[in-house]
Design an enzyme around this catalytic site. Sequence first.
Site, short mmCIF file in Angstrom:
data_model
loop_
_atom_site.label_atom_id
_atom_site.label_comp_id
_atom_site.label_asym_id
_atom_site.label_seq_id
_atom_site.Cartn_x
_atom_site.Cartn_y
_atom_site.Cartn_z
N GLY A 44 6.07 -49.68 -12.75
CA GLY A 44 6.50 -49.37 -14.43
C GLY A 44 5.62 -50.23 -15.33
CB CYS A 45 6.06 -50.00 -19.23
SG CYS A 45 7.42 -49.15 -19.26
CE1 TYR A 46 10.99 -52.54 -22.28
CE2 TYR A 46 11.79 -51.18 -20.80
CZ TYR A 46 11.01 -51.43 -21.58
OH TYR A 46 11.63 -51.36 -23.06
CB ALA A 47 7.85 -53.03 -13.48
#
Length: 344
Positions: A147-150
């Site tokens: 994921g992008c935030y991850a």
Amino acid sequence: MKKVGIIGSTGYVGVELVRLLLNHPEVKLEAISSQSFKNQSIDSVYMNLKGITSLVCEDEDSVINKSDVIFTALPHGLSEKIALKTLEQNKLVIDLGADFRITDENIYEEWYGKKFDVADIHDFATYGLPEINKDTIKTSKIIANPGCYATSIELGLLPLVASNLISTKDIICDSKSGATGAGRGLSLSTHFTECNESLSAYKIDGHRHIGEIEEVLTSQSRDTVEICFTPHLLPINRGILSTIYTKLNNNEDLEIIHSVYKIYYENCPFVKVLDLGESANIKNIKYSNYCHISIHKDFRKDRLIIISCLDNMIKGAAGQAIQNMNIALGFEETAGLNLIPPAF
């Protein structure tokens, strides 16, 4: 030259894959699909592709049959059965959704409200963060794009948890993302008049990326990692800035910590550890596959502050997926991704 296909080509992530793959020196974009725009050409949906490609959105099976590598840019819950088909044909699938990001089915159910649909194939999946899993990516047939935030938070914290420099139970992650992170579908929160000249937090009681982040960081740590994570919506198109607050175990000097980061990422072409005194900024990574990390210390306390910046559409999604493809197929890791951020 390898043939590649995209299932879910007309969302923001899907069309970013189209844009990047059309410029890749080692592959040919052979087929695309879209539920919303079936039988329509991609350049009728996105005018920026006029005169560049007129690929028509086909059905999923056609994309699988025509392609050596399949990218799935779909909401969670839709990629497992596609991956089963690609496994049966001994083809590589890179999933940009969440179906394979979490290895523990109980953790997946906690955050996504469902069990795995095809549990057996998860044994063939690799978490596609190249900075820690490059060797397994090389031999995997299913790659779970993070994921992008991850990605922003994991890259910001990995050197610290791997070196046991911080408390793993006292981590606060404050992240801000551009509106493309919400996808192309319409919602009130992303209407211009709602998000312009504003800054708002959302999913304050628990964002789904928490399960992914904690599982990955725990796998690289001596202890179980727990984070407090709050995402925010910025009134910009793209980019993520994560400010991460941690508590040092032994109040190490900032120079020592900085050297730990430099050594940890010395063979990672897309992670740039900034010099001490510099601060990571969305402007400096936009439209690129780079992640910029800056390290700061609150000298009144034993607190370390990490700022991690990336483009949520590139290193946070399509670019990292292509980076994973490059590694899996034995291409130069940076192939098709030598994108220099604009100065303004």
